[in-house]
Design a protein around this motif. Structure first.
Motif, PDB file in Angstrom:
ATOM      1  N   LEU A  51       0.827  -1.203   0.000  1.00 18.06           N
ATOM      2  CA  LEU A  51       0.000   0.000   0.000  1.00 18.06           C
ATOM      3  C   LEU A  51       0.864   1.257   0.000  1.00 18.06           C
ATOM      4  CD1 LEU A  51      -2.723  -1.078   2.608  1.00 18.06           C
ATOM      5  CD2 LEU A  51      -2.840  -1.219   0.105  1.00 18.06           C
ATOM      6  N   ASN A  52       0.203   2.389  -0.175  1.00 14.53           N
ATOM      7  CA  ASN A  52       0.894   3.675  -0.126  1.00 14.53           C
ATOM      8  C   ASN A  52       0.879   4.196   1.306  1.00 14.53           C
ATOM      9  OD1 ASN A  52       1.224   3.699  -2.980  1.00 14.53           O
ATOM     10  ND2 ASN A  52      -0.884   4.421  -3.192  1.00 14.53           N
ATOM     11  N   TYR A  53       1.979   4.829   1.711  1.00 14.98           N
ATOM     12  CA  TYR A  53       2.118   5.277   3.098  1.00 14.98           C
ATOM     13  C   TYR A  53       2.452   6.762   3.156  1.00 14.98           C
ATOM     14  CZ  TYR A  53       1.806   0.530   4.845  1.00 14.98           C
ATOM     15  OH  TYR A  53       1.355  -0.711   5.172  1.00 14.98           O
ATOM     16  N   THR A  54       2.062   7.377   4.262  1.00 20.03           N
ATOM     17  CA  THR A  54       2.396   8.770   4.511  1.00 20.03           C
ATOM     18  C   THR A  54       2.842   8.930   5.956  1.00 20.03           C
ATOM     19  OG1 THR A  54       1.553  11.043   4.355  1.00 20.03           O
ATOM     20  CG2 THR A  54       0.026   9.382   5.182  1.00 20.03           C
ATOM     21  N   THR A  60       2.056  11.121  22.068  1.00 19.90           N
ATOM     22  CA  THR A  60       2.112  10.192  23.190  1.00 19.90           C
ATOM     23  C   THR A  60       2.012  10.986  24.497  1.00 19.90           C
ATOM     24  OG1 THR A  60       4.477  10.227  23.712  1.00 19.90           O
ATOM     25  CG2 THR A  60       3.808   8.948  21.768  1.00 19.90           C
ATOM     26  N   PRO A  61       1.860  10.326  25.639  1.00 24.28           N
ATOM     27  CA  PRO A  61       1.819  11.063  26.913  1.00 24.28           C
ATOM     28  C   PRO A  61       3.093  11.864  27.198  1.00 24.28           C
ATOM     29  CG  PRO A  61       0.975   8.839  27.211  1.00 24.28           C
ATOM     30  CD  PRO A  61       1.556   8.899  25.843  1.00 24.28           C
ATOM     31  N   PHE A  62       4.202  11.518  26.505  1.00 23.79           N
ATOM     32  CA  PHE A  62       5.472  12.178  26.791  1.00 23.79           C
ATOM     33  C   PHE A  62       6.049  12.929  25.582  1.00 23.79           C
ATOM     34  CE2 PHE A  62       5.194   8.396  29.524  1.00 23.79           C
ATOM     35  CZ  PHE A  62       5.139   9.029  30.751  1.00 23.79           C
ATOM     36  N   GLY A  63       5.244  13.128  24.567  1.00 21.96           N
ATOM     37  CA  GLY A  63       5.744  13.849  23.403  1.00 21.96           C
ATOM     38  C   GLY A  63       5.083  13.381  22.133  1.00 21.96           C
ATOM     39  N   GLY A  64       5.850  13.319  21.040  1.00 20.94           N
ATOM     40  CA  GLY A  64       5.317  12.898  19.757  1.00 20.94           C
ATOM     41  C   GLY A  64       6.278  11.957  19.064  1.00 20.94           C
ATOM     42  N   LYS A  65       5.728  11.094  18.204  1.00 20.96           N
ATOM     43  CA  LYS A  65       6.545  10.136  17.472  1.00 20.96           C
ATOM     44  C   LYS A  65       6.054  10.069  16.036  1.00 20.96           C
ATOM     45  CE  LYS A  65       9.477   6.802  16.628  1.00 20.96           C
ATOM     46  NZ  LYS A  65      10.923   7.059  16.556  1.00 20.96           N
ATOM     47  N   GLU A  66       6.954  10.259  15.079  1.00 18.64           N
ATOM     48  CA  GLU A  66       6.603  10.164  13.669  1.00 18.64           C
ATOM     49  C   GLU A  66       6.507   8.705  13.264  1.00 18.64           C
ATOM     50  OE1 GLU A  66       9.112  11.255   9.946  1.00 18.64           O
ATOM     51  OE2 GLU A  66       8.038  13.101  10.512  1.00 18.64           O
ATOM     52  N   ILE A  67       5.460   8.385  12.502  1.00 18.44           N
ATOM     53  CA  ILE A  67       5.245   7.005  12.072  1.00 18.44           C
ATOM     54  C   ILE A  67       4.613   7.020  10.689  1.00 18.44           C
ATOM     55  CG2 ILE A  67       2.946   6.821  13.139  1.00 18.44           C
ATOM     56  CD1 ILE A  67       3.750   3.894  13.884  1.00 18.44           C
ATOM     57  N   SER A  68       4.898   5.998   9.916  1.00 20.17           N
ATOM     58  CA  SER A  68       4.376   5.880   8.556  1.00 20.17           C
ATOM     59  C   SER A  68       3.107   5.028   8.566  1.00 20.17           C
ATOM     60  CB  SER A  68       5.436   5.242   7.646  1.00 20.17           C
ATOM     61  OG  SER A  68       5.001   5.185   6.325  1.00 20.17           O
ATOM     62  N   LEU A  69       2.001   5.588   8.058  1.00 17.61           N
ATOM     63  CA  LEU A  69       0.708   4.906   8.080  1.00 17.61           C
ATOM     64  C   LEU A  69       0.130   4.793   6.664  1.00 17.61           C
ATOM     65  CD1 LEU A  69      -0.950   6.618  11.175  1.00 17.61           C
ATOM     66  CD2 LEU A  69       0.144   4.368  11.076  1.00 17.61           C
ATOM     67  N   PRO A  70      -0.628   3.709   6.392  1.00 18.25           N
ATOM     68  CA  PRO A  70      -1.215   3.559   5.059  1.00 18.25           C
ATOM     69  C   PRO A  70      -2.260   4.637   4.794  1.00 18.25           C
ATOM     70  CG  PRO A  70      -2.047   1.873   6.550  1.00 18.25           C
ATOM     71  CD  PRO A  70      -0.953   2.570   7.276  1.00 18.25           C
ATOM     72  N   LYS A  71      -2.317   5.093   3.536  1.00 20.90           N
ATOM     73  CA  LYS A  71      -3.259   6.153   3.184  1.00 20.90           C
ATOM     74  C   LYS A  71      -4.276   5.730   2.125  1.00 20.90           C
ATOM     75  CE  LYS A  71      -0.279   8.372  -0.294  1.00 20.90           C
ATOM     76  NZ  LYS A  71       0.349   9.650  -0.701  1.00 20.90           N
ATOM     77  N   ASN A  72      -4.239   4.477   1.681  1.00 21.08           N
ATOM     78  CA  ASN A  72      -5.186   4.018   0.668  1.00 21.08           C
ATOM     79  C   ASN A  72      -6.605   4.001   1.197  1.00 21.08           C
ATOM     80  OD1 ASN A  72      -2.466   2.734   0.252  1.00 21.08           O
ATOM     81  ND2 ASN A  72      -3.405   2.151  -1.697  1.00 21.08           N
ATOM     82  N   ASN A  73      -7.563   4.352   0.348  1.00 18.14           N
ATOM     83  CA  ASN A  73      -8.982   4.175   0.648  1.00 18.14           C
ATOM     84  C   ASN A  73      -9.388   2.789   0.157  1.00 18.14           C
ATOM     85  OD1 ASN A  73      -9.431   6.777   1.756  1.00 18.14           O
ATOM     86  ND2 ASN A  73      -9.521   7.637  -0.300  1.00 18.14           N
TER      87      ASN A  73
END
Length: 217
Positions: A51-54, A60-73
């Motif tokens: 799939l395509n990811y973005t 999070t409770p202690f900050g933020g974390k970048e993560i790649s998630l699928p964007k397909n419909n």
């Protein structure tokens, strides 16, 4: 068409394939359905890699974390009734996907082995620009998937098509290669050599719908 065949690899998938083939174990319809569902989950995971990811940032409770998630419909479309356990396995993973359902059955004239596939019930959202995933556990002759593809044409053109099956025949796979777009992907757990005169996969498993839900009239 790109064929992703996982049965030739050593993995836990082969245990579930062995159990749905086993004539003694498959008498337990609940276990049969669950094994088909598990196979759907494994194939869904493998499909997800295509799939395509973005990138997005999750707080999070202690900050933020970048993560790649699928964007397909995604639109998951299953052939009733045999496709329901496989559909559930996919839905367990693609829980935000839209859903479509279509009925297809073999119509034999008298005692003849020859048959035609009849499509009746059909419910689906728009497919325009979306990723369509067709699920049919037994890819025998390929006629069912061909007829399903024809029925879907009035609902828009998907951006990409994936087919997810448990067991297929070599001739059935060659047939759908001819009728589906070239960029279609087939995700399949096992491929068997041949069909019998009635169009059933040999050695196969028998009738997946009957094994999952009981013998029909």
């Amino acid at each position: 068409m790109t064929v992703h065949h996982f049965g030739k690899e050593d993995s836990l998938l082969n245990k579930f394939i062995a159990e749905i083939r086993d004539a003694d174990i498959q008498r337990d319809s609940m276990r049969f359905r669950r094994n088909i569902e598990r196979i759907g989950e494994i194939l869904s995971y493998e499909l997800s890699k295509n799939l395509n990811y973005t990138n997005t940032t999750v707080k999070t409770p202690f900050g933020g974390k970048e993560i790649s998630l699928p964007k397909n419909n995604l639109v998951l479309c299953s052939v009733l009734r045999a496709g329901l356990p496989l559909h559930q396995g996919m839905l367990n993973y693609f829980d935000s996907a839209e859903n479509a359902f279509i009925s297809a059955y073999r119509h034999h004239r008298g005692d003849e082995d020859a048959f035609e596939v009849i499509v009746k019930y059909f419910a689906a959202p728009s497919l325009s620009g979306k990723t369509l995933v067709l699920t049919d556990p037994m890819l025998a002759t390929g006629k069912t998937l061909e007829n399903v593809l024809d029925a879907l044409k009035g609902h828009g053109k998907p951006e990409q098509i994936h087919i997810l099956s448990v067991i297929g025949s070599k001739s059935g796979i060659e047939h759908i290669k001819r009728v589906f777009p070239e960029n279609t992907h087939l995700w399949i757990a096992a491929i068997d050599e041949k069909l019998n005169s009635k169009g059933y996969i040999i050695p196969g498993i028998g009738d997946a719908g009957d094994l999952a839900f009981g013998v029909k009239l």
